[in-house]
Write an enzyme that holds these catalytic residues in place. Structure first.
Site, mmCIF file in Angstrom:
data_model
loop_
_atom_site.group_PDB
_atom_site.id
_atom_site.type_symbol
_atom_site.label_atom_id
_atom_site.label_comp_id
_atom_site.label_asym_id
_atom_site.label_seq_id
_atom_site.Cartn_x
_atom_site.Cartn_y
_atom_site.Cartn_z
ATOM 1 N N GLU A 36 -53.187 3.388 40.070
ATOM 2 C CA GLU A 36 -53.146 2.170 40.881
ATOM 3 C C GLU A 36 -53.841 2.370 42.228
ATOM 4 O O GLU A 36 -54.381 1.428 42.801
ATOM 5 C CB GLU A 36 -51.674 1.775 41.099
ATOM 6 C CG GLU A 36 -51.442 0.276 41.131
ATOM 7 C CD GLU A 36 -49.975 -0.089 41.040
ATOM 8 O OE1 GLU A 36 -49.397 0.035 39.939
ATOM 9 O OE2 GLU A 36 -49.391 -0.479 42.057
ATOM 10 N N HIS B 176 -48.982 19.955 20.054
ATOM 11 C CA HIS B 176 -48.979 19.576 18.646
ATOM 12 C C HIS B 176 -49.342 18.111 18.463
ATOM 13 O O HIS B 176 -49.009 17.499 17.452
ATOM 14 C CB HIS B 176 -47.603 19.888 18.034
ATOM 15 C CG HIS B 176 -47.287 21.345 18.125
ATOM 16 N ND1 HIS B 176 -47.643 22.241 17.152
ATOM 17 C CD2 HIS B 176 -46.718 22.067 19.125
ATOM 18 C CE1 HIS B 176 -47.269 23.462 17.533
ATOM 19 N NE2 HIS B 176 -46.710 23.382 18.727
ATOM 20 N N LYS C 165 -49.300 -10.554 38.617
ATOM 21 C CA LYS C 165 -48.037 -11.093 39.151
ATOM 22 C C LYS C 165 -48.194 -12.593 39.402
ATOM 23 O O LYS C 165 -47.335 -13.401 39.026
ATOM 24 C CB LYS C 165 -47.688 -10.418 40.490
ATOM 25 C CG LYS C 165 -47.070 -9.046 40.386
ATOM 26 C CD LYS C 165 -46.599 -8.579 41.772
ATOM 27 C CE LYS C 165 -45.956 -7.209 41.743
ATOM 28 N NZ LYS C 165 -45.404 -6.771 43.025
HETATM 29 O O1 PA5 Z 1 -47.243 0.545 44.025
HETATM 30 C C1 PA5 Z 1 -47.033 -0.648 44.082
HETATM 31 O O2 PA5 Z 1 -47.179 -1.309 45.128
HETATM 32 C C2 PA5 Z 1 -46.570 -1.440 42.858
HETATM 33 O O3 PA5 Z 1 -46.558 -0.662 41.716
HETATM 34 C C3 PA5 Z 1 -45.180 -1.953 43.097
HETATM 35 O O4 PA5 Z 1 -44.298 -0.877 43.334
HETATM 36 C C4 PA5 Z 1 -44.667 -2.777 41.925
HETATM 37 O O5 PA5 Z 1 -45.577 -3.787 41.613
HETATM 38 C C5 PA5 Z 1 -43.314 -3.404 42.281
HETATM 39 O O6 PA5 Z 1 -43.419 -4.133 43.451
HETATM 40 P P1 PA5 Z 1 -42.185 -4.518 44.330
HETATM 41 O O7 PA5 Z 1 -41.582 -3.265 44.878
HETATM 42 O O8 PA5 Z 1 -42.725 -5.377 45.398
HETATM 43 O O9 PA5 Z 1 -41.229 -5.232 43.443
#
Ligand code: PA5
Length: 473
Positions: free
Chosen positions: A299, A328, A442
């Site tokens: 990410e 394996h 989202k």
């Molecule tokens: O790293 C990030 O920002 C995302 O993976 C969020 O953690 C994830 O989308 C969840 O978001 P939130 O904590 O706002 O619910």
């Protein structure tokens, strides 16, 4: 597990097998190639150093600026531990993967199956999906009277987490009325989002995710510290380990800064077409650490544009594997498939248990040779053997060595990965800390489920070409 000087040993990064001396000139990285990235790495280091504690780099200061909140967390955790039989995290992505990884690393591997007396902490569940069967099955096993939920969301609006919250809160209110609040703790932004408003209206105990700490960089703030403390993990030691790694990040020297040289090596590897980063711990306790790493790496670095708005489609696909299990399963591909991977092993020098392989089957020497050895020897030998086999086949691999798995070394390891990711992001000249690709999904979900303000997005989705029957069989 401190040494004679009272200090927990440092984790080490061994990159011998990334280098041409060991891998061969065609695939391996030469000293000249590594040296050529030095200036870029130094610039990335100074960028990270200059920006630490500001913008979305608030996470660098977490080992130092949470004394009050740590006391509050420990006090709250004590009450939860006394009263609850189960502690359930409702969260997803960065609000779930860190708590899961630290739980698995530092608690008994069969924690939930132990008796209450043995585990000395509530059972632990992290609900990071909205599969209806999973929610229904969770409710089948929980005794609500003895359960505390921790709803965690930085944005305070993530559909998955807020849906779970709504389901649980309604149930708690129906059963306990005003006392429902005793069963739920919120962890969210101090001001932004809906959860903080709801938490205030409901009078929930709330912990704040500090400014400048994004989801995947949030394990060392209340997001991760509260669940860890509830589980009886020494969170001060976790932060001390993080601080110890942070100190090693001070210099822009490949010889002393392990995360910087690790980032530089991946940078060179990417330029040599190694688009896949495999994280392969040789310890079940670190299996979910690979999941956490995959989110952090994927990410943070997977970005379509650089900081100048130029299309770059940057990133390196993270893959999780487990030693020896995946020897394996995936190792055949890693050894003989395309030359597109960097494999990072995580080894543990001293496991928390030693198990001796028993005598038996003496009439079968090809079985009985195992007797008298330990599983510890076997897993270490298998790792060395796999490393050898990959190296012989000119496959880039490196090793992160943990002297043992404890709160301090886990703090070091997580800080190592967060710095490595930040250095590489700076080298790639991308925004390491945003996630526009996640936001798009989202927002589309909000639109599809009819959230007000997303009408335009809904119309945009409705206008997409209809699927053709001819392509569905
Ligand atoms: O790293 C990030 O920002 C995302 O993976 C969020 O953690 C994830 O989308 C969840 O978001 P939130 O904590 O706002 O619910």
């Amino acid at each position: 597990m401190a040494n004679a000087k009272g200090k927990t040993p440092d984790i080490k990064f061994d990159f011998n097998n990334m280098m041409a001396d060991f891998i061969g000139a065609e695939q391996g990285i030469t000293d000249a190639e590594l040296n050529k990235t030095r200036n870029l790495a130094i610039a990335a280091h100074s960028n990270v150093r200059l920006n630490r504690g500001t913008g979305m780099m608030g996470w660098t200061e977490l080992p130092y600026n949470q004394a009050d909140v740590v006391s509050d967390i420990i006090a709250t955790a004590k009450i939860v531990r006394r009263n609850a039989d189960a502690f359930v995290v409702l969260g997803i992505g960065g609000s779930a993967l860190g708590p899961m990884a630290v739980f698995q690393a530092l608690c008994h591997l069969r924690h939930n199956e132990l008796s209450k007396r043995q585990r000395k902490a509530p059972k632990f569940y992290v609900e990071d999906n909205v599969d209806p069967e999973r929610m229904a099955s969770l409710l089948d096993v929980l005794d609500l009277d003895k359960t505390v939920f921790n709803v965690i969301t930085k944005s305070g609006s993530t559909s998955e987490t807020m849906s779970q919250y709504l389901i649980i809160m309604k149930m708690l209110k129906e059963r306990y009325g005003d006392k429902a609040r005793e069963h739920i703790i919120a962890t969210t932004d101090k001001e932004k989002g809906n959860l903080i408003k709801i938490a205030k209206a409901e009078g929930l105990k709330t912990f704040y995710i500090p400014d400048g700490v994004g989801g995947r960089f949030s394990e060392l703030c209340p997001v991760g510290l509260l669940p860890a403390a509830v589980l009886g993990i020494d969170i001060k030691e976790l932060l001390k380990g993080a601080a110890a790694m942070d100190k090693r990040m001070r210099k822009s020297d490949f010889k002393t800064n392990p995360a910087l040289v690790a980032a530089a090596l991946q940078y060179v590897a990417i330029n040599k077409g190694k688009n896949i980063s495999v994280m392969m711990p040789y310890a079940d306790s670190l299996k979910l650490m690979a999941d956490w790493y995959c989110q952090l790496w994927g990410e943070s670095l997977g970005k379509s544009v650089d900081l100048n708005g130029r299309e770059v489609f940057a990133g390196q696909t993270p893959v999780k594997a487990l030693g020896v299990t995946d020897q394996h399963s995936q190792i055949q591909l890693y050894t003989e498939g395309p030359f597109d991977k960097v494999i990072t092993f995580i080894s543990v020098e001293k496991y928390r248990n030693e198990v001796v392989i028993s005598d038996g089957a003496e009439e079968y020497p090809s079985v009985s040779f195992l007797s008298g050895h330990t599983l510890n020897e076997l897993i270490s030998a298998e790792m060395e053997a796999t490393e050898y086999a990959l190296t012989k086949k000119h496959r880039l691999n490196s090793r992160i060595v943990l002297p043992f798995v404890n709160a301090h070394t886990i703090g070091q390891l997580m800080m190592f990965f967060m710095f490595q990711t930040s250095y590489l992001g700076a080298m790639l000249n991308i925004n390491t800390f945003n996630q526009p690709g996640v936001e798009e999904g989202k927002n589309a979900t909000y639109a599809l489920l009819g959230r007000a303000g997303y009408e335009e997005k809904k119309a945009e989705i409705a206008a997409k070409p209809a699927k053709k029957e001819q392509y569905i069989v």
